[in-house]
Each structure stands twice: as structure tokens, then as C-alpha cells.
Design a protein around this motif. Structure first.
Motif, PDB file in Angstrom:
ATOM      1  N   GLU A   1      32.580  39.210  29.836  1.00 45.66           N
ATOM      2  CA  GLU A   1      32.753  38.363  30.877  1.00 45.66           C
ATOM      3  C   GLU A   1      32.908  38.929  32.160  1.00 45.66           C
ATOM      4  OE1 GLU A   1      33.465  33.864  30.330  1.00 45.66           O
ATOM      5  OE2 GLU A   1      35.390  34.619  31.210  1.00 45.66           O
ATOM      6  N   ILE A   2      32.275  38.607  33.268  1.00 49.32           N
ATOM      7  CA  ILE A   2      32.720  38.741  34.439  1.00 49.32           C
ATOM      8  C   ILE A   2      32.910  37.700  35.388  1.00 49.32           C
ATOM      9  CG2 ILE A   2      31.810  39.994  36.691  1.00 49.32           C
ATOM     10  CD1 ILE A   2      29.796  41.447  34.875  1.00 49.32           C
ATOM     11  N   GLU A   3      33.880  37.613  36.276  1.00 51.34           N
ATOM     12  CA  GLU A   3      34.190  36.441  37.036  1.00 51.34           C
ATOM     13  C   GLU A   3      34.262  36.702  38.609  1.00 51.34           C
ATOM     14  OE1 GLU A   3      37.643  33.188  36.330  1.00 51.34           O
ATOM     15  OE2 GLU A   3      38.425  35.047  37.624  1.00 51.34           O
ATOM     16  N   LEU A   4      33.516  35.831  39.083  1.00 47.73           N
ATOM     17  CA  LEU A   4      33.607  35.715  40.510  1.00 47.73           C
ATOM     18  C   LEU A   4      34.124  34.527  41.331  1.00 47.73           C
ATOM     19  CD1 LEU A   4      32.486  37.368  43.108  1.00 47.73           C
ATOM     20  CD2 LEU A   4      30.329  36.483  42.946  1.00 47.73           C
ATOM     21  N   VAL A   5      35.119  34.662  42.119  1.00 44.44           N
ATOM     22  CA  VAL A   5      35.780  33.466  42.613  1.00 44.44           C
ATOM     23  C   VAL A   5      35.509  33.710  44.080  1.00 44.44           C
ATOM     24  CG1 VAL A   5      37.941  32.318  43.012  1.00 44.44           C
ATOM     25  CG2 VAL A   5      37.362  33.250  40.993  1.00 44.44           C
ATOM     26  N   ALA A   6      35.173  32.476  44.735  1.00 39.43           N
ATOM     27  CA  ALA A   6      34.875  32.373  46.246  1.00 39.43           C
ATOM     28  C   ALA A   6      35.846  31.439  46.688  1.00 39.43           C
ATOM     29  CB  ALA A   6      33.518  31.997  46.526  1.00 39.43           C
ATOM     30  N   GLU A   7      36.527  31.666  48.026  1.00 37.33           N
ATOM     31  CA  GLU A   7      37.432  30.681  48.463  1.00 37.33           C
ATOM     32  C   GLU A   7      37.140  31.066  50.024  1.00 37.33           C
ATOM     33  OE1 GLU A   7      42.065  29.387  47.599  1.00 37.33           O
ATOM     34  OE2 GLU A   7      41.290  31.143  46.438  1.00 37.33           O
TER      35      GLU A   7
ATOM     36  N   VAL B   1      36.653  37.218  44.989  1.00 35.76           N
ATOM     37  CA  VAL B   1      37.382  38.183  44.119  1.00 35.76           C
ATOM     38  C   VAL B   1      36.575  38.473  42.741  1.00 35.76           C
ATOM     39  CG1 VAL B   1      39.442  38.472  42.672  1.00 35.76           C
ATOM     40  CG2 VAL B   1      39.577  37.332  44.841  1.00 35.76           C
ATOM     41  N   LEU B   2      36.293  39.567  42.554  1.00 36.41           N
ATOM     42  CA  LEU B   2      35.296  39.794  41.413  1.00 36.41           C
ATOM     43  C   LEU B   2      36.211  40.531  40.417  1.00 36.41           C
ATOM     44  CD1 LEU B   2      32.686  40.403  40.260  1.00 36.41           C
ATOM     45  CD2 LEU B   2      32.491  42.605  41.530  1.00 36.41           C
ATOM     46  N   SER B   3      36.271  39.889  39.321  1.00 30.31           N
ATOM     47  CA  SER B   3      37.383  40.674  38.207  1.00 30.31           C
ATOM     48  C   SER B   3      36.430  40.662  36.922  1.00 30.31           C
ATOM     49  CB  SER B   3      38.462  39.642  37.838  1.00 30.31           C
ATOM     50  OG  SER B   3      37.825  38.430  37.432  1.00 30.31           O
ATOM     51  N   ASP B   4      36.859  41.815  36.178  1.00 27.14           N
ATOM     52  CA  ASP B   4      36.340  42.014  34.887  1.00 27.14           C
ATOM     53  C   ASP B   4      37.531  42.746  34.081  1.00 27.14           C
ATOM     54  OD1 ASP B   4      35.820  45.256  34.935  1.00 27.14           O
ATOM     55  OD2 ASP B   4      35.147  44.545  36.749  1.00 27.14           O
ATOM     56  N   LYS B   5      37.302  43.004  32.762  1.00 28.86           N
ATOM     57  CA  LYS B   5      38.060  43.751  31.947  1.00 28.86           C
ATOM     58  C   LYS B   5      37.522  45.019  31.611  1.00 28.86           C
ATOM     59  CE  LYS B   5      40.696  39.538  30.217  1.00 28.86           C
ATOM     60  NZ  LYS B   5      41.037  38.678  28.933  1.00 28.86           N
TER      61      LYS B   5
ATOM     62  N   THR C   1      39.664  45.196  49.081  1.00 29.68           N
ATOM     63  CA  THR C   1      40.921  45.784  48.444  1.00 29.68           C
ATOM     64  C   THR C   1      40.553  45.856  46.933  1.00 29.68           C
ATOM     65  OG1 THR C   1      41.939  43.976  48.550  1.00 29.68           O
ATOM     66  CG2 THR C   1      42.420  45.439  50.195  1.00 29.68           C
ATOM     67  N   TYR C   2      41.394  46.791  46.243  1.00 30.57           N
ATOM     68  CA  TYR C   2      41.023  46.686  44.759  1.00 30.57           C
ATOM     69  C   TYR C   2      42.465  46.778  44.072  1.00 30.57           C
ATOM     70  CZ  TYR C   2      40.631  48.676  40.044  1.00 30.57           C
ATOM     71  OH  TYR C   2      40.908  49.054  38.699  1.00 30.57           O
ATOM     72  N   GLN C   3      42.789  46.086  42.982  1.00 30.54           N
ATOM     73  CA  GLN C   3      44.004  46.420  42.179  1.00 30.54           C
ATOM     74  C   GLN C   3      43.619  46.212  40.769  1.00 30.54           C
ATOM     75  OE1 GLN C   3      45.651  42.119  43.807  1.00 30.54           O
ATOM     76  NE2 GLN C   3      47.094  43.495  42.914  1.00 30.54           N
ATOM     77  N   ARG C   4      44.490  46.890  39.969  1.00 32.35           N
ATOM     78  CA  ARG C   4      44.419  46.506  38.467  1.00 32.35           C
ATOM     79  C   ARG C   4      45.649  45.766  38.058  1.00 32.35           C
ATOM     80  NH1 ARG C   4      40.522  47.739  34.194  1.00 32.35           N
ATOM     81  NH2 ARG C   4      41.704  47.775  32.317  1.00 32.35           N
ATOM     82  N   LEU C   5      45.443  44.631  37.494  1.00 31.57           N
ATOM     83  CA  LEU C   5      46.387  43.727  37.183  1.00 31.57           C
ATOM     84  C   LEU C   5      46.076  43.336  35.693  1.00 31.57           C
ATOM     85  CD1 LEU C   5      48.715  43.272  39.137  1.00 31.57           C
ATOM     86  CD2 LEU C   5      47.553  40.930  39.538  1.00 31.57           C
ATOM     87  N   GLU C   6      47.143  43.350  34.762  1.00 31.44           N
ATOM     88  CA  GLU C   6      47.187  42.832  33.426  1.00 31.44           C
ATOM     89  C   GLU C   6      45.795  43.314  32.810  1.00 31.44           C
ATOM     90  OE1 GLU C   6      47.956  38.863  33.972  1.00 31.44           O
ATOM     91  OE2 GLU C   6      49.923  39.292  34.702  1.00 31.44           O
ATOM     92  N   GLY C   7      45.167  44.431  33.191  1.00 34.87           N
ATOM     93  CA  GLY C   7      44.038  44.960  32.281  1.00 34.87           C
ATOM     94  C   GLY C   7      42.777  44.475  32.909  1.00 34.87           C
ATOM     95  N   LYS C   8      43.115  43.980  34.044  1.00 37.78           N
ATOM     96  CA  LYS C   8      41.711  43.622  35.015  1.00 37.78           C
ATOM     97  C   LYS C   8      41.415  44.228  36.095  1.00 37.78           C
ATOM     98  CE  LYS C   8      41.100  38.606  33.704  1.00 37.78           C
ATOM     99  NZ  LYS C   8      41.069  37.438  34.403  1.00 37.78           N
TER     100      LYS C   8
ATOM    101  N   LEU D   1      40.334  44.061  39.814  1.00 30.75           N
ATOM    102  CA  LEU D   1      40.224  42.773  40.749  1.00 30.75           C
ATOM    103  C   LEU D   1      39.714  43.405  42.072  1.00 30.75           C
ATOM    104  CD1 LEU D   1      43.444  41.095  40.013  1.00 30.75           C
ATOM    105  CD2 LEU D   1      41.271  40.144  39.236  1.00 30.75           C
ATOM    106  N   LEU D   2      38.531  43.251  42.564  1.00 33.27           N
ATOM    107  CA  LEU D   2      37.982  43.598  43.764  1.00 33.27           C
ATOM    108  C   LEU D   2      37.998  42.406  44.627  1.00 33.27           C
ATOM    109  CD1 LEU D   2      36.881  46.254  45.230  1.00 33.27           C
ATOM    110  CD2 LEU D   2      34.524  45.441  44.486  1.00 33.27           C
ATOM    111  N   THR D   3      38.605  42.662  45.828  1.00 40.32           N
ATOM    112  CA  THR D   3      38.869  41.372  46.783  1.00 40.32           C
ATOM    113  C   THR D   3      37.975  41.972  48.140  1.00 40.32           C
ATOM    114  OG1 THR D   3      40.997  40.707  45.923  1.00 40.32           O
ATOM    115  CG2 THR D   3      40.576  39.915  48.162  1.00 40.32           C
ATOM    116  N   MET D   4      37.316  41.146  48.449  1.00 48.61           N
ATOM    117  CA  MET D   4      36.298  41.241  49.539  1.00 48.61           C
ATOM    118  C   MET D   4      36.499  40.207  50.477  1.00 48.61           C
ATOM    119  SD  MET D   4      33.221  42.524  47.182  1.00 48.61           S
ATOM    120  CE  MET D   4      33.619  41.335  45.695  1.00 48.61           C
TER     121      MET D   4
END
Length: 136
Positions: free
Chosen positions: A61-67, A76-80, A119-126, A128-131
Motif C-alpha cells: 500500500e502507498i498513501e498520499l495525503v494532501a493538506e 506527504v507520500l508514504s510507503d513501507k 523533504t524526506y525522512q524515514r520514520l517507523e519503517g516508512k 515519508l516524502l513531503t512536498m
């Protein structure tokens, strides 16, 4: 405004991502050029996850959140999948003849030039690419 979409790591899901971005663009009253640029950014980054984050044949699963606060739009694009920081790659040289350029790198170059902040970060095995993009 806050919206999210969850997709599988399959190419045909890119159509859903495009519709998601169009829906956001309409809701926020974004001009067509900006909507097209945002679609390009999301398609580029989501397709990278689809093609490279997981072993072939593994469904994930890939998650894309827009705010948006009305001034700025954040995705924020997140994947494991496997850890990968696209912002750490050196920018591709746009002046190099495409036939002579190494494969890869142009996508993140385009994304960095369209978005105001990536920006990118790896958090709890995920991953996270924030654009972020200013929309005023």
C-alpha cells in the motif's frame, strides 16, 4: 482541507492519483498549469515507489495525503518499501543530451523545480516524502 488516498503499488493506480490531484485542484481553484505540474510531480514520485520500493510481485500500500491551509498545499507520500531518499541524489544536469544522460534523476530534478520544498525522512519503517507548494 485534508484528503488522502491509499493505492496499491500497481501502475494502473496512477489514474486514481491523477483524479485525486484534479479533485484537489478543483476544490482549491488552482489554475490548469499548476494542476498539470502537480499531476506530473505526483505521477513521478508515486511511479518511483511503484517501480522501485518493493520486490517484484510484492503487493503493498502507498498513501498520499494532501493538506492545504489556503496558502500552501502539502503532499506527504508514504510507503513501507526499501529506504530511499530522493532528495539526497545529486540533481541531474538538464543540459546533458538525454541520450548521454544516466538513467534516473530527472524526476526528482523536475519535482524540486516545481515544488517549493521537498523533504524526506524515514520514520517507523516508512518512507515519508513531503512536498510543499505555495498556492497564493
Amino acid at each position: 482541507m485534508k484528503k488522502e488516498i491509499r493505492i496499491k503499488n500497481q501502475v494502473d493506480e496512477l489514474e486514481r492519483v491523477n483524479l485525486f490531484v484534479e479533485e484537489i485542484g478543483e476544490e482549491l481553484g488552482l489554475d490548469m498549469e499548476l494542476q498539470m505540474n502537480l499531476n506530473l510531480v505526483m505521477e513521478e514520485m508515486v511511479s518511483n515507489v511503484i517501480f522501485y520500493a518493493y520486490p517484484e510481485g510484492k503487493t503493498a500500500e502507498i498513501e498520499l495525503v494532501a493538506e492545504s491551509d489556503g496558502k500552501e498545499l502539502t503532499f506527504v507520500l508514504s510507503d513501507k518499501g526499501k529506504e530511499f531518499d530522493p532528495t539526497a541524489k545529486a540533481d541531474a544536469d538538464p543540459d546533458v543530451n538525454p541520450a548521454e544522460r544516466d538513467i534516473g534523476g530527472m524526476g526528482i530534478y523536475i519535482v524540486k523545480n516545481i515544488m517549493n520544498q521537498v523533504t524526506y525522512q524515514r520514520l517507523e519503517g516508512k518512507n515519508l516524502l513531503t512536498m510543499k507548494k505555495s498556492i497564493v
